[in-house]
Design a protein around this motif. Structure first.
Motif: not given
Length: 334
Positions: A210-212, A215, A217, A288, A290-291, A312-314, A321
């Motif tokens: 996944h992106v998170n 990324m 941070t 953007t 999503h994480q 990257v956003t929440d 990120g």
């Protein structure tokens, strides 16, 4: 003259080779077609038995059947059915200890009379394991001793001598594939489930990362406020090394982005770096992601929009990120 004869003989030999190769493929394909028409309730019983199995599926076979058995066990294991291959000769010398009463044994033998396989049938029955036999002989000892018999009979081997296991091994392999994939279908096994069994492969990376996971941070994320000067934005880009900086509002939500490409355009337009504000040269409404999105979705977004990085956003839209195509390349998602 001799040279011409040799060339002619070579051409004939190549034609014969190609004809034989085509005959082999067509014969094996016809045997698989014949197998498809013979499938009956024994096959569906075998699928149901595997689905109900509380233990593991143990596949066994000697010689070429053993090689096919190894592939069947591997296919079962990678599609959601715990399975492994057991060599029948080793089974008689201690490896039977790997089998429990809740297991199913798939025993392969084209003749149905392989000594090593038949030797382990009685102890398997005493253990309480179920036996699915795959043979080319319905009247064989193994076929009669098994709880379920799946016929892999062929009318003819593809070998010109009629000796080497060819059509018979192809049919047994195809039958094993059909068995594994029908079990997969009944289990509602998904691509994500498959990826979890293959984390080191490209599919696993595409469906599990996944992106998170990738990324940048915290302090690694380049960002400045809307009131920053262009020179402050350039310093932030240089420090963070991503080729961009995010422009955020008072709630840390991204409202703009400034990239290396924007910098080149600013120079072409003779923008004064010392006096200009970042808001005068930034791109509004930055791209953007999503994480929680898959990394492969980030790749697709970058390719579609012809960009090299994403913010990257929440869930609340807050900047958490950033990542670029290089991050995705290093993770082998691309």
């Amino acid at each position: 003259m001799s040279s011409k004869n040799n060339a002619s003989e070579s051409a004939i030999a190549k034609q014969t080779t190609l004809e034989l190769a085509r005959d082999v493929l067509l014969l094996e394909a016809s045997e698989i077609n014949a197998l498809a028409t013979r499938l009956d309730g024994q096959f569906t019983d075998a699928v149901a038995l595997i689905l109900q199995c509380k233990g593991r599926v143990v596949v066994s076979g000697m010689g070429k059947s053993g090689h096919i058995g190894g592939k069947i066990a591997s296919t079962l294991a990678s599609t959601g059915t715990p399975a492994f291959f057991m060599h029948p000769a080793e089974a008689s010398h201690g490896d039977l200890g790997m089998i429990t009463a809740g297991d199913i044994v798939i025993a392969l033998s084209n003749s149905g009379e392989s000594d090593e396989i038949l030797a382990i049938v009685p102890p398997l029955k005493r253990l309480g394991a179920s036996i699915i036999a795959i043979t080319g002989n319905d009247a064989s000892t193994l076929a009669k001793a098994a709880d379920i018999h799946l016929s892999a009979h062929v009318a003819k081997e593809a070998c010109p001598l009629g000796l080497a296991p060819t059509s018979s091994t192809t049919v047994a392999l195809a039958l094993g594939d059909a068995l594994a994939l029908c079990v997969l279908d009944q289990r509602d096994f998904t691509a994500e489930d498959f990826a979890r069994s293959h984390p080191g492969g490209s599919l696993g990376r595409r469906l599990l990362i996944h992106v998170n996971d990738l990324m940048r941070t915290g302090a690694q994320v380049p960002q400045v406020t809307i009131n920053a000067t262009l020179s402050e934005g350039l310093l932030e880009m240089t420090r963070k090394g991503l080729g961009l900086t995010a422009i955020v509002d008072s709630n840390n939500m991204p409202i703009g982005i400034f990239t290396d490409g924007d910098l080149r355009r600013a120079f072409e337009q003779k923008v004064d770096v010392a006096t200009s504000g970042i808001k005068d040269v930034m791109h509004q409404n930055p791209s953007t992601i999503h994480q929680g999105k898959l990394a492969i979705e980030a790749v697709e977004m970058m390719e579609q929009r012809k960009i090299n990085a994403l913010l990257v956003t929440d869930d609340a839209g807050v900047l958490v990120g950033a990542l670029n195509m290089h991050d995705l390349l290093l993770a082998k998602v691309v």
